[in-house]
Design a protein around this motif. Structure first.
Motif, PDB file in Angstrom:
ATOM      1  N   TYR A  28       0.818  -1.207   0.000  1.00  0.00           N
ATOM      2  CA  TYR A  28       0.000   0.000   0.000  1.00  0.00           C
ATOM      3  C   TYR A  28       0.857   1.265   0.000  1.00  0.00           C
ATOM      4  CZ  TYR A  28      -3.073   3.662   1.726  1.00  0.00           C
ATOM      5  OH  TYR A  28      -3.751   4.849   1.871  1.00  0.00           O
ATOM      6  N   LYS A  29       1.851   1.338   0.872  1.00  0.00           N
ATOM      7  CA  LYS A  29       2.655   2.555   0.983  1.00  0.00           C
ATOM      8  C   LYS A  29       3.439   2.837  -0.299  1.00  0.00           C
ATOM      9  CE  LYS A  29       3.236   2.586   6.008  1.00  0.00           C
ATOM     10  NZ  LYS A  29       4.207   2.551   7.125  1.00  0.00           N
ATOM     11  N   ILE A  30       3.927   1.788  -0.929  1.00  0.00           N
ATOM     12  CA  ILE A  30       4.707   1.977  -2.158  1.00  0.00           C
ATOM     13  C   ILE A  30       3.819   2.473  -3.283  1.00  0.00           C
ATOM     14  CG2 ILE A  30       6.154   0.838  -3.878  1.00  0.00           C
ATOM     15  CD1 ILE A  30       7.438   1.265  -1.114  1.00  0.00           C
ATOM     16  N   PHE A  31       2.610   1.906  -3.405  1.00  0.00           N
ATOM     17  CA  PHE A  31       1.732   2.342  -4.492  1.00  0.00           C
ATOM     18  C   PHE A  31       1.115   3.702  -4.195  1.00  0.00           C
ATOM     19  CE2 PHE A  31       2.218  -1.821  -6.234  1.00  0.00           C
ATOM     20  CZ  PHE A  31       1.988  -1.646  -7.593  1.00  0.00           C
ATOM     21  N   LYS A  32       0.952   4.039  -2.921  1.00  0.00           N
ATOM     22  CA  LYS A  32       0.512   5.392  -2.596  1.00  0.00           C
ATOM     23  C   LYS A  32       1.577   6.398  -3.013  1.00  0.00           C
ATOM     24  CE  LYS A  32       0.211   6.980   1.711  1.00  0.00           C
ATOM     25  NZ  LYS A  32      -0.288   7.267   3.082  1.00  0.00           N
ATOM     26  N   LEU A  33       2.837   6.043  -2.810  1.00  0.00           N
ATOM     27  CA  LEU A  33       3.938   6.895  -3.255  1.00  0.00           C
ATOM     28  C   LEU A  33       3.937   7.011  -4.778  1.00  0.00           C
ATOM     29  CD1 LEU A  33       6.524   8.502  -2.568  1.00  0.00           C
ATOM     30  CD2 LEU A  33       7.786   6.321  -2.638  1.00  0.00           C
ATOM     31  N   PHE A  34       3.664   5.898  -5.452  1.00  0.00           N
ATOM     32  CA  PHE A  34       3.588   5.910  -6.912  1.00  0.00           C
ATOM     33  C   PHE A  34       2.466   6.834  -7.375  1.00  0.00           C
ATOM     34  CE2 PHE A  34       2.900   3.114 -10.927  1.00  0.00           C
ATOM     35  CZ  PHE A  34       3.526   4.066 -11.703  1.00  0.00           C
ATOM     36  N   GLU A  35       1.300   6.749  -6.755  1.00  0.00           N
ATOM     37  CA  GLU A  35       0.167   7.593  -7.128  1.00  0.00           C
ATOM     38  C   GLU A  35       0.483   9.070  -6.872  1.00  0.00           C
ATOM     39  OE1 GLU A  35      -3.100   6.014  -4.937  1.00  0.00           O
ATOM     40  OE2 GLU A  35      -3.394   4.305  -6.283  1.00  0.00           O
ATOM     41  N   TYR A  36       1.249   9.330  -5.825  1.00  0.00           N
ATOM     42  CA  TYR A  36       1.649  10.711  -5.533  1.00  0.00           C
ATOM     43  C   TYR A  36       2.549  11.249  -6.646  1.00  0.00           C
ATOM     44  CZ  TYR A  36       3.563  14.722  -3.005  1.00  0.00           C
ATOM     45  OH  TYR A  36       3.933  15.997  -2.633  1.00  0.00           O
ATOM     46  N   PHE A  37       3.565  10.469  -7.016  1.00  0.00           N
ATOM     47  CA  PHE A  37       4.451  10.888  -8.105  1.00  0.00           C
ATOM     48  C   PHE A  37       3.678  11.042  -9.420  1.00  0.00           C
ATOM     49  CE2 PHE A  37       8.268   9.455  -5.654  1.00  0.00           C
ATOM     50  CZ  PHE A  37       9.014  10.606  -5.821  1.00  0.00           C
ATOM     51  N   LEU A  38       2.723  10.133  -9.645  1.00  0.00           N
ATOM     52  CA  LEU A  38       1.941  10.183 -10.878  1.00  0.00           C
ATOM     53  C   LEU A  38       1.090  11.445 -10.929  1.00  0.00           C
ATOM     54  CD1 LEU A  38       1.466   8.372 -13.372  1.00  0.00           C
ATOM     55  CD2 LEU A  38      -0.508   7.416 -12.185  1.00  0.00           C
ATOM     56  N   THR A  39       0.513  11.828  -9.785  1.00  0.00           N
ATOM     57  CA  THR A  39      -0.307  13.045  -9.724  1.00  0.00           C
ATOM     58  C   THR A  39       0.525  14.282 -10.047  1.00  0.00           C
ATOM     59  OG1 THR A  39      -1.772  12.028  -8.077  1.00  0.00           O
ATOM     60  CG2 THR A  39      -1.784  14.437  -8.214  1.00  0.00           C
ATOM     61  N   PHE A  40       1.785  14.285  -9.610  1.00  0.00           N
ATOM     62  CA  PHE A  40       2.677  15.427  -9.847  1.00  0.00           C
ATOM     63  C   PHE A  40       3.785  15.043 -10.834  1.00  0.00           C
ATOM     64  CE2 PHE A  40       0.908  15.821  -5.540  1.00  0.00           C
ATOM     65  CZ  PHE A  40       0.257  17.044  -5.673  1.00  0.00           C
ATOM     66  N   ARG A  41       3.404  14.254 -11.836  1.00  0.00           N
ATOM     67  CA  ARG A  41       4.353  13.762 -12.830  1.00  0.00           C
ATOM     68  C   ARG A  41       5.040  14.920 -13.559  1.00  0.00           C
ATOM     69  NH1 ARG A  41      -0.645  13.709 -14.100  1.00  0.00           N
ATOM     70  NH2 ARG A  41      -1.474  14.315 -16.134  1.00  0.00           N
TER      71      ARG A  41
END
Length: 398
Positions: A28-41
């Motif tokens: 969960y924490k890793i994919f939440k980090l991924f979603e964060y980076f994706l939002t501010f890609r």
């Protein structure tokens, strides 16, 4: 080969139409980090900013080191998603330069929100309405729900999520307006039915659908949908829908009743409504009409009608809320007579119109109301005040 990233609705990554996340070890924490980076890609992000948004609940004494560890693990996950033998630089890469992290999007990555915005922009720029409709339909088809809906409670997501939600609704209504101009009401009904599966609480979509049903001559279907939508909105939102929505039933009734001339018996039948068990709850506008009508009668016939103002002191009753007011309205409906009416004036006050009450009956009415409110609404009598004023008073106006 391209990777397709889905963010509108549940997050997913697909290759050749199939999810490549199924069976993968999703932390969960890793994919939440991924979603964060994706939002501010493609944007430079300070480690401190990422920590403030994602790691404030962490008990680590070294959050920067914790972030570096999570990014290392995220890079491994990203590399595992890239097809074997493909150039990694054409997909996803998290770089670190001059103290900033950045998720770089390569040419072999397609993100649904980018397509979503492109379709809308093409539809807006197109002069031919038929072609605009095609682009709008493609954009609407991409919207499967709120942006990253499986990540519901992150504050940093709210602005982006709201942006795409507003853009979706704005596009939907533009599309509906074009369909109205073309008199394509069947398409409007189908479009609204599909959209309500993901946006069940958007009042305007319900209204657009009912208007289309009326245009198709399906008044009964419109009335059935109105009842369903009204019940759902009141139950789920714990609040009354807008006045525009509430008043739409009049349009449905008018549409079904005024298509042909009626005799007086049929007209009377159409005018009659189901008689409630107790007092009538009405809008403030209708209450004003009743007030002035009864005042005219009272001045002419010396009738004993009263205006009553029921006030809740919220300072004395701190837990009072909309549910508490709803309970009071239910009590009034059951405690007053069929000839009486009431309406909510504001969040603290209710206006009551009492018909033909003798002076010695006022105290009886007051006592009955206070006892019932105390018993059923669970509100202290010290928090309630009730004032009565005869309608047959020239100074009294509304």
């Amino acid at each position: 080969m391209k990777l397709y990233i889905i963010t509108l609705g549940e997050f997913d990554i697909r290759s050749q139409g199939k999810s490549i996340l199924i069976g993968s070890s999703r932390t969960y924490k890793i994919f939440k980090l991924f979603e964060y980076f994706l939002t501010f890609r493609n944007k430079k992000l300070l480690p401190e900013t990422i920590i403030d948004n994602l790691l404030t609940d962490s008990e680590s004494h070294d959050p920067k080191n914790m972030l570096r560890t999570q990014i290392f693990r995220l890079r491994k996950v990203i590399n595992s998603l890239i097809p074997e033998g493909e150039d990694a630089s054409k997909f996803l890469n998290i770089s670190f330069n001059n103290g900033y992290y950045c998720l770089e999007i390569g040419e072999n990555i397609v993100i649904d929100i980018d397509e979503f915005e492109n379709f809308i922009e093409q539809g807006d720029n197109e002069t031919c309405k038929e072609i605009s409709m095609e682009y709008y339909q493609k954009a609407i088809d991409l919207y499967k729900g709120l942006y990253l809906s499986d990540n519901a409670y992150e504050v940093w997501l709210v602005p982006t999520r709201n942006y795409y939600h507003r853009l979706f609704l704005k596009t939907l209504y533009k599309y509906i307006e074009i369909l109205k101009g073309n008199q394509e009401y069947e398409k409007i009904v189908t479009l609204c039915e599909e959209t309500l599966l993901i946006e069940p609480y958007e009042e305007r979509i319900h209204i657009e659908m009912m208007e289309a049903l009326l245009k198709l001559g399906q008044g009964k279907a419109a009335a059935n949908h109105y009842d369903h939508a009204l019940n759902m909105l009141e139950k789920e939102l714990d609040a009354k829908p807008s006045q525009r929505f509430i008043d739409f039933i009049k349009k449905i009734q008018s549409n079904s009743s005024h298509k042909s001339d009626l005799n007086i018996i049929d007209i009377k039948r159409n005018l009659e409504e189901e008689i409630p068990l107790g007092a009538m709850s009405c809008s403030i506008d209708y209450f004003k009409f009743l007030f002035n009508l009864q005042k005219r009668k009272a001045l002419r016939n010396n009738q004993h009608d009263y205006l009553c103002i029921l006030t809740i002191n919220r300072e004395d009753y701190g837990q009072f809320n909309n549910k508490g007011l709803k309970d009071i309205l239910k009590v009034l409906e059951r405690s007053l007579r069929k000839g009486d009416a009431f309406a909510q004036w504001n969040e603290n006050q209710v206006l009551i119109l009492l018909h033909d009450v003798k002076e010695d009956g006022i105290e009886t009415v007051k006592e009955r109301l206070l006892n019932n409110i105390r018993e059923y609404a669970r509100i202290s009598l010290n928090s309630i005040s009730i004032i009565f004023q005869p309608l047959a008073t020239e100074a009294l106006s509304f």
